[in-house]
Design a protein around this motif. Structure first.
Motif, short mmCIF file in Angstrom:
data_model
loop_
_atom_site.label_atom_id
_atom_site.label_comp_id
_atom_site.label_asym_id
_atom_site.label_seq_id
_atom_site.Cartn_x
_atom_site.Cartn_y
_atom_site.Cartn_z
N THR A 58 12.93 -15.28 6.97
CA THR A 58 12.87 -13.82 6.98
C THR A 58 11.46 -13.33 7.29
O THR A 58 11.29 -12.29 7.92
CB THR A 58 13.37 -13.20 5.66
N SER A 59 10.46 -14.09 6.87
CA SER A 59 9.09 -13.71 7.23
C SER A 59 8.90 -13.77 8.75
O SER A 59 8.25 -12.92 9.34
CB SER A 59 8.07 -14.63 6.58
N VAL A 61 11.27 -13.33 10.91
CA VAL A 61 11.98 -12.16 11.44
C VAL A 61 11.07 -10.94 11.37
O VAL A 61 10.94 -10.19 12.33
CB VAL A 61 13.27 -11.89 10.63
N TYR A 62 10.39 -10.80 10.23
CA TYR A 62 9.51 -9.65 10.05
C TYR A 62 8.40 -9.66 11.10
O TYR A 62 8.16 -8.66 11.78
CB TYR A 62 8.92 -9.64 8.64
N VAL A 65 9.60 -8.63 14.64
CA VAL A 65 9.88 -7.23 15.00
C VAL A 65 8.67 -6.32 14.90
O VAL A 65 8.75 -5.14 15.18
CB VAL A 65 11.03 -6.62 14.15
N SER A 66 7.53 -6.86 14.46
CA SER A 66 6.40 -5.95 14.29
C SER A 66 5.23 -6.31 15.19
O SER A 66 4.10 -6.43 14.75
CB SER A 66 5.96 -5.92 12.83
N SER A 67 5.54 -6.48 16.49
CA SER A 67 4.46 -6.74 17.44
C SER A 67 4.34 -5.56 18.40
O SER A 67 5.34 -4.99 18.82
CB SER A 67 4.75 -8.04 18.19
N PHE A 68 3.11 -5.22 18.73
CA PHE A 68 2.89 -4.02 19.54
C PHE A 68 3.41 -4.18 20.96
O PHE A 68 3.97 -3.25 21.54
CB PHE A 68 1.41 -3.64 19.54
N PHE A 70 5.90 -5.78 21.92
CA PHE A 70 7.35 -5.71 21.90
C PHE A 70 7.85 -4.27 22.00
O PHE A 70 8.98 -4.03 22.41
CB PHE A 70 7.87 -6.38 20.63
N VAL A 71 7.00 -3.32 21.60
CA VAL A 71 7.37 -1.91 21.68
C VAL A 71 7.69 -1.52 23.13
O VAL A 71 8.48 -0.61 23.39
CB VAL A 71 6.24 -1.02 21.10
N VAL A 297 16.92 -7.95 20.53
CA VAL A 297 16.06 -8.32 19.41
C VAL A 297 16.77 -9.27 18.45
O VAL A 297 16.17 -10.21 17.96
CB VAL A 297 15.56 -7.06 18.68
N TRP A 298 18.05 -9.04 18.22
CA TRP A 298 18.73 -9.94 17.26
C TRP A 298 18.95 -11.32 17.83
O TRP A 298 18.95 -12.31 17.08
CB TRP A 298 20.01 -9.30 16.71
N ILE B 76 4.92 0.90 16.13
CA ILE B 76 5.46 -0.40 15.75
C ILE B 76 6.50 -0.24 14.66
O ILE B 76 7.58 -0.84 14.70
CB ILE B 76 4.34 -1.35 15.26
N PHE B 83 14.76 -1.78 15.98
CA PHE B 83 15.19 -3.15 16.32
C PHE B 83 16.15 -3.67 15.25
O PHE B 83 17.20 -4.23 15.55
CB PHE B 83 14.00 -4.10 16.37
N MET B 136 11.59 -12.00 -0.28
CA MET B 136 10.41 -11.55 0.45
C MET B 136 9.98 -10.17 -0.05
O MET B 136 8.79 -9.92 -0.24
CB MET B 136 10.73 -11.51 1.94
#
Lengths: 439, 192
Positions: A58-59, A61-62, A65-68, A70-71, A297-298, B76, B83, B136
């Motif tokens: 899950t980390s 996954v986190y 989804v939180s990369s600039f 990728f926006v 994304v999934w 983001i 997402f 988490m």
């Protein structure tokens, strides 16, 4: 015996094989690709290690989804979604009629040029294939073009969206391989145009060898000058958007992500000028974007989780030793990788392929002394094949959904064979002459 | 110029149907599916808002030479939640990419069994991941002494986005597991 950790006893070779078999087995039953990879990741996380590694997934996954960078993916998708709903592409097609004119195979070449301009505006396929299928295919069939030639041009042209920069295939590659997306875009420009020129050359050769394949329109289809000038207006807005997006990336004015937003703004302003901008259009486009990025994304999340677990198992080292062990000759290893990509491309979605194989391939490529940016372009070129190759060539399915009733999926796939050959040729040329990427 | 206009509208409609399927959640997704489908617009607006923020940022930087400290992290976050939600949205609409090689060729009665089993498996996987996300979240929302504090990014602006995004991931995975259970039940109840 406890299940947790029990799988470890079978060893990494059998473990890798079991993982692959599970992936394929679950995939063909119809479970969505994203969940297949998540599930296999879960089974191996528990079976190989135990519950304590699941939060590691899950980390991942986190962080995924939180990369600039990728926006930029939803931006390019949104841009394409608005574009598809406006009349911009249709007018663009009409304007490019001037280019085709009375040239043999002119409409097919016109279609390829439109495809390249659309590809230079956004970075996805799907919408493009559908659009060309609705706009260009009926016209070619009406003029009496050979249907295989017409279908092939539409599918192959529509797929160019992910080869000509900006391309989300290159963005995802850049993220996984940790190379600059701007460099990738610069390197992919000429190879993208090269592939398009192959298509043009193919159409011309076929049409001149056998004029029956592409009849020239009647004299009365010729447009007067006033009409020509009116049509030219259809070119202005798209070219401005292309200049805005690519100019701000290559000119270093904005990051890729910001340039993608500039592109969206450009397309919105264009639709506004054309008087087509409505709440309903924006809503439809935004919701479609949500759905498309959700899918992409999934699949990425699942693949990233699976690779994470596989890496922990020592699988990446195992597979990379296996690949580098097949030959002393780097070219053979490279060709072997290409073969793997071709085969996976027949069954898997490109996002899945990128995230599953690149963590293994890119380190090997670097170790062999190749340039990872060049390899990214090679990968994007390779994925062009995956869009067309049966049994799951997405371009074929997109076209099937809008093609006239008489055109079967089998016909479409048959029509795509020569174009797949051209793509393979492009891959080969990229390998033999890596200088084409300017690296 | 009526003729081309009409065909443009048709093109848009065709693109709509092809790319979005029949609009809305599938019937088997039930009430929860309809809610998920309705909620999509919030996150879709978030994507459009990110675009506006990015444009604003470019504008501020070049015209006023005054970049903000919040634009990057906000976009983001907005895209991150979109997402994550997008996966749930596709689940309710049954639009995830799947390989239907066998699925399409079996009779409807067997396909129903497939649907039930697939939903149960996916529900189990989502539930497991929800549990993992819970572990988490425990670390990112509480201090070691047990007091509540959402994890912050640690930048100059220091928003609570990392903690909030992880919490949202837990929420979506939980709803996703519920959605799959609803799907399994409704497929099982369906007469074919």
């Amino acid at each position: 015996m406890d299940f947790f950790g029990a799988l470890q006893d079978i060893g990494i070779a059998n473990g890798t094989f079991l993982m692959f078999a599970m992936l394929l087995g679950l995939l063909v039953t119809g479970i969505p690709l994203a969940y297949v990879t998540l599930l296999v990741a879960l089974v191996f996380a528990l079976g190989w290690f135990g519950p304590m590694v699941v939060p590691l997934i899950t980390s991942r996954v986190y962080s995924f989804v939180s990369s600039f960078v990728f926006v930029s993916v939803p931006m390019f998708v949104l841009m394409a979604a608005i574009l598809d709903r406006s009349g911009i592409a249709r007018d663009l097609f009409d304007a490019m009629k001037l280019l085709g004119g009375r040239l043999r195979g002119g409409v097919a070449i016109q279609t390829i040029f439109v495809a390249v301009i659309l590809a230079a505006m956004s970075g996805i396929i799907g919408g493009e294939v559908v659009l060309l299928g609705l706009v260009a295919l009926p016209q070619m069939l009406r003029l009496g073009y050979d249907k295989h030639l017409a279908i092939g041009v539409v599918c192959a042209g529509g797929a160019l969206g992910t080869m000509v920069p900006p391309s989300i295939v290159l963005i995802i590659y850049g993220l996984t391989a940790n190379v600059s997306v701007g460099d990738l875009f610069t390197a992919a420009f000429i190879p993208g145009l090269m592939l398009a020129s192959f298509y043009v050359a193919y159409v011309l050769i076929r049409a001149y060898l056998n004029p029956a394949l592409a009849p020239v329109p009647d004299q009365n289809d010729v447009v007067p000058l006033a009409e020509k000038l009116r049509l030219l207006k259809g070119l202005i807005l798209p070219l401005l958007v292309v200049t805005g997006v690519l100019g701000s990336i290559y000119g270093g004015v904005a990051s890729v992500t910001e340039a993608s937003a500039v592109g969206v703004a450009g397309v919105i302003v264009s639709t506004l000028i054309r008087g087509e901008l409505t709440i309903a259009l924006m809503k439809g486009a935004a919701l479609q974007t949500l759905q498309t990025v959700g899918m992409i994304v999934w699949i990425g999340i699942g693949a990233s989780a699976l690779v994470g677990v596989f890496n922990l198992m020592g699988g990446i080292k195992f597979v990379s030793d296996m690949i580098t062990g097949i030959s002393e000759n780097p070219t053979i290893i490279l060709l072997f990788m290409m073969a793997i990509l071709f085969v996976l491309g027949m069954f898997l979605d490109w996002v899945g392929i990128a995230l599953l194989t690149m963590p293994i391939f890119v380190p090997i490529i670097i170790k062999l002394g190749y340039d990872p940016v060049w390899f990214g372009v090679l990968f994007a070129m390779n994925m062009q094949v995956s869009f067309l190759s049966p049994p799951f060539g997405p371009a074929a399915f997109y076209l099937k959904s809008v093609a006239p009733a008489g055109i079967s999926l089998a016909t479409i796939f048959r029509a795509l064979v020569p174009f797949i050959a051209l793509q393979v040729l492009a891959v080969a040329i990229l390998i033999v002459f890596p200088g084409i990427t300017g690296r | 110029m009526n003729e081309p206009d009409r065909s443009a509208v048709e093109t848009a409609k065709a693109v709509d149907t092809v790319e979005r399927g029949d609009a809305g959640a599938i019937a088997e997704a039930g009430l929860i599916g309809r809610l998920v489908d309705k909620g999509g617009i919030v996150f879709a607006i978030g994507i459009v808002a990110s675009m506006a923020i990015l444009i604003n940022e470019v504008f501020l930087r070049y015209v006023f030479n005054a970049p903000t400290i919040w634009a990057h992290e906000t976009t983001i976050f907005l895209c991150g939640i979109a997402f994550i939600y997008g996966g749930l949205y596709c689940t309710a609409r049954n639009s995830h990419i799947r390989v239907v090689l066998i699925y399409d060729y079996v009779p409807a009665s067997i396909r129903r069994v497939f649907d039930i089993i697939i939903s149960i498996i996916c529900a189990a996987a989502s539930a497991m991941f929800a549990w993992a996300a819970y572990l988490m979240v425990l670390r990112s929302t509480f201090r070691p002494d047990g007091s509540f504090r959402l994890e912050r990014s640690g930048s100059a602006w220091d928003p609570v986005f990392p903690g909030a995004l992880k919490l949202f991931l837990l929420f979506v995975l939980t709803v996703m597991a519920l959605q799959f259970i609803v799907l399994a039940v409704n497929y099982a109840r369906k007469r074919t």
